[in-house]
Write a protein that holds these residues in place. Sequence first.
Motif, PDB file in Angstrom:
ATOM      1  N   THR A  26     -10.162  37.232  21.570  1.00 21.78           N
ATOM      2  CA  THR A  26      -9.649  36.670  22.807  1.00 21.78           C
ATOM      3  C   THR A  26      -9.282  37.732  23.822  1.00 21.78           C
ATOM      4  O   THR A  26      -8.769  37.430  24.883  1.00 21.78           O
ATOM      5  CB  THR A  26      -8.401  35.815  22.521  1.00 21.78           C
ATOM      6  OG1 THR A  26      -7.417  36.629  21.860  1.00 21.78           O
ATOM      7  CG2 THR A  26      -8.759  34.629  21.647  1.00 21.78           C
ATOM      8  N   SER A  57     -10.221  41.053  26.466  1.00 20.64           N
ATOM      9  CA  SER A  57     -11.247  41.213  27.486  1.00 20.64           C
ATOM     10  C   SER A  57     -12.585  41.568  26.855  1.00 20.64           C
ATOM     11  O   SER A  57     -12.645  42.397  25.948  1.00 20.64           O
ATOM     12  CB  SER A  57     -10.830  42.325  28.463  1.00 20.64           C
ATOM     13  OG  SER A  57     -11.896  42.643  29.320  1.00 20.64           O
ATOM     14  N   ARG A 111       2.727  38.527  23.863  1.00 20.37           N
ATOM     15  CA  ARG A 111       1.534  37.822  24.317  1.00 20.37           C
ATOM     16  C   ARG A 111       1.544  37.705  25.829  1.00 20.37           C
ATOM     17  O   ARG A 111       2.607  37.631  26.454  1.00 20.37           O
ATOM     18  CB  ARG A 111       1.447  36.416  23.702  1.00 20.37           C
ATOM     19  CG  ARG A 111       1.305  36.400  22.190  1.00 20.37           C
ATOM     20  CD  ARG A 111       1.292  34.975  21.658  1.00 20.37           C
ATOM     21  NE  ARG A 111       1.219  34.912  20.220  1.00 20.37           N
ATOM     22  CZ  ARG A 111       0.081  34.887  19.524  1.00 20.37           C
ATOM     23  NH1 ARG A 111      -1.070  34.898  20.163  1.00 20.37           N
ATOM     24  NH2 ARG A 111       0.098  34.834  18.204  1.00 20.37           N
ATOM     25  N   ASP A 112       0.340  37.653  26.419  1.00 22.17           N
ATOM     26  CA  ASP A 112       0.250  37.477  27.870  1.00 22.17           C
ATOM     27  C   ASP A 112       0.302  35.993  28.222  1.00 22.17           C
ATOM     28  O   ASP A 112       0.489  35.137  27.348  1.00 22.17           O
ATOM     29  CB  ASP A 112      -1.011  38.149  28.431  1.00 22.17           C
ATOM     30  CG  ASP A 112      -2.309  37.506  27.926  1.00 22.17           C
ATOM     31  OD1 ASP A 112      -2.253  36.416  27.307  1.00 22.17           O
ATOM     32  OD2 ASP A 112      -3.387  38.087  28.165  1.00 22.17           O
ATOM     33  N   ALA A 113       0.126  35.681  29.495  1.00 21.31           N
ATOM     34  CA  ALA A 113       0.238  34.291  29.961  1.00 21.31           C
ATOM     35  C   ALA A 113      -0.816  33.384  29.343  1.00 21.31           C
ATOM     36  O   ALA A 113      -0.622  32.167  29.248  1.00 21.31           O
ATOM     37  CB  ALA A 113       0.137  34.252  31.483  1.00 21.31           C
ATOM     38  N   GLN A 114      -1.939  33.952  28.942  1.00 17.27           N
ATOM     39  CA  GLN A 114      -3.004  33.164  28.310  1.00 17.27           C
ATOM     40  C   GLN A 114      -2.835  33.053  26.792  1.00 17.27           C
ATOM     41  O   GLN A 114      -3.665  32.457  26.122  1.00 17.27           O
ATOM     42  CB  GLN A 114      -4.384  33.785  28.615  1.00 17.27           C
ATOM     43  CG  GLN A 114      -4.850  33.622  30.052  1.00 17.27           C
ATOM     44  CD  GLN A 114      -4.076  34.511  31.004  1.00 17.27           C
ATOM     45  OE1 GLN A 114      -3.860  35.692  30.716  1.00 17.27           O
ATOM     46  NE2 GLN A 114      -3.678  33.960  32.142  1.00 17.27           N
ATOM     47  N   GLY A 115      -1.790  33.656  26.281  1.00 15.03           N
ATOM     48  CA  GLY A 115      -1.539  33.575  24.843  1.00 15.03           C
ATOM     49  C   GLY A 115      -2.212  34.658  24.032  1.00 15.03           C
ATOM     50  O   GLY A 115      -2.129  34.667  22.797  1.00 15.03           O
ATOM     51  N   ARG A 116      -2.875  35.616  24.694  1.00 14.84           N
ATOM     52  CA  ARG A 116      -3.551  36.691  23.977  1.00 14.84           C
ATOM     53  C   ARG A 116      -2.545  37.739  23.514  1.00 14.84           C
ATOM     54  O   ARG A 116      -1.646  38.110  24.255  1.00 14.84           O
ATOM     55  CB  ARG A 116      -4.615  37.347  24.869  1.00 14.84           C
ATOM     56  CG  ARG A 116      -5.756  36.419  25.244  1.00 14.84           C
ATOM     57  CD  ARG A 116      -6.713  37.067  26.215  1.00 14.84           C
ATOM     58  NE  ARG A 116      -6.057  37.443  27.475  1.00 14.84           N
ATOM     59  CZ  ARG A 116      -6.718  37.859  28.546  1.00 14.84           C
ATOM     60  NH1 ARG A 116      -8.027  37.978  28.516  1.00 14.84           N
ATOM     61  NH2 ARG A 116      -6.050  38.168  29.650  1.00 14.84           N
TER      62      ARG A 116
END
Length: 215
Positions: free
Chosen positions: A27, A29, A174-179
Amino acid sequence: MHRAFLLCALLGVLLPGSEARATPGDTSSPSIQLASGPLARRAVVRASLWVGLPSLSRVSRSVNDDCSGLANLAYRKRGLSLMPERTQPGEGGVAAIYRKAQALGALHETPRPGDLVFFRDTYDRNRDGRRNDGLTHIGVVERVAEDGTVTFVHRSGGGVKRSKLNLGQPGVRRDAQGRVLNDYLRRPEKVVRPRLAGELCMGFATVDQRWFTSP
């Protein structure tokens, strides 16, 4: 047979000229930095093949079954040693490797695939309940994503595993996308932080011809 197939697949990804693609289920980049130089490529391939093993004894019994053992095994080559000629009293393997890297001028702050990555205070080495344990953990950088997230391979209490760190956001799990940006490297305690890989990272070192001993 399975190991041979996986080795061929990894070589196809890591050799120069190959296209950088995210692996299925990754998930992070899709744009990643690949290992450059034969030593770095070989170390990445080796470390990647060992992910999931419960013990390094499945690969070799000639190194310590710990994080420094994995680093030494990944870079094993005739005439090359990650360890200095002499260790200092009370010095652990990670600190010894770091000291040699420092003496060789191999330390830097920008991660590249194949680099060694160092961490501090990942456990209470001297058992005094304080965060004064110095360098305690090491891994091999497997890849670096466009957003700066580093994937590294290391030997921990649960075996050989793949973890992540992000120096741009060291305190973010985790970032805003959950990664996942940073994995945990220290178990929960009364003093909660720092425990994430980005918070505990002490830098990187490139292994090259400088590490070879003179004939």
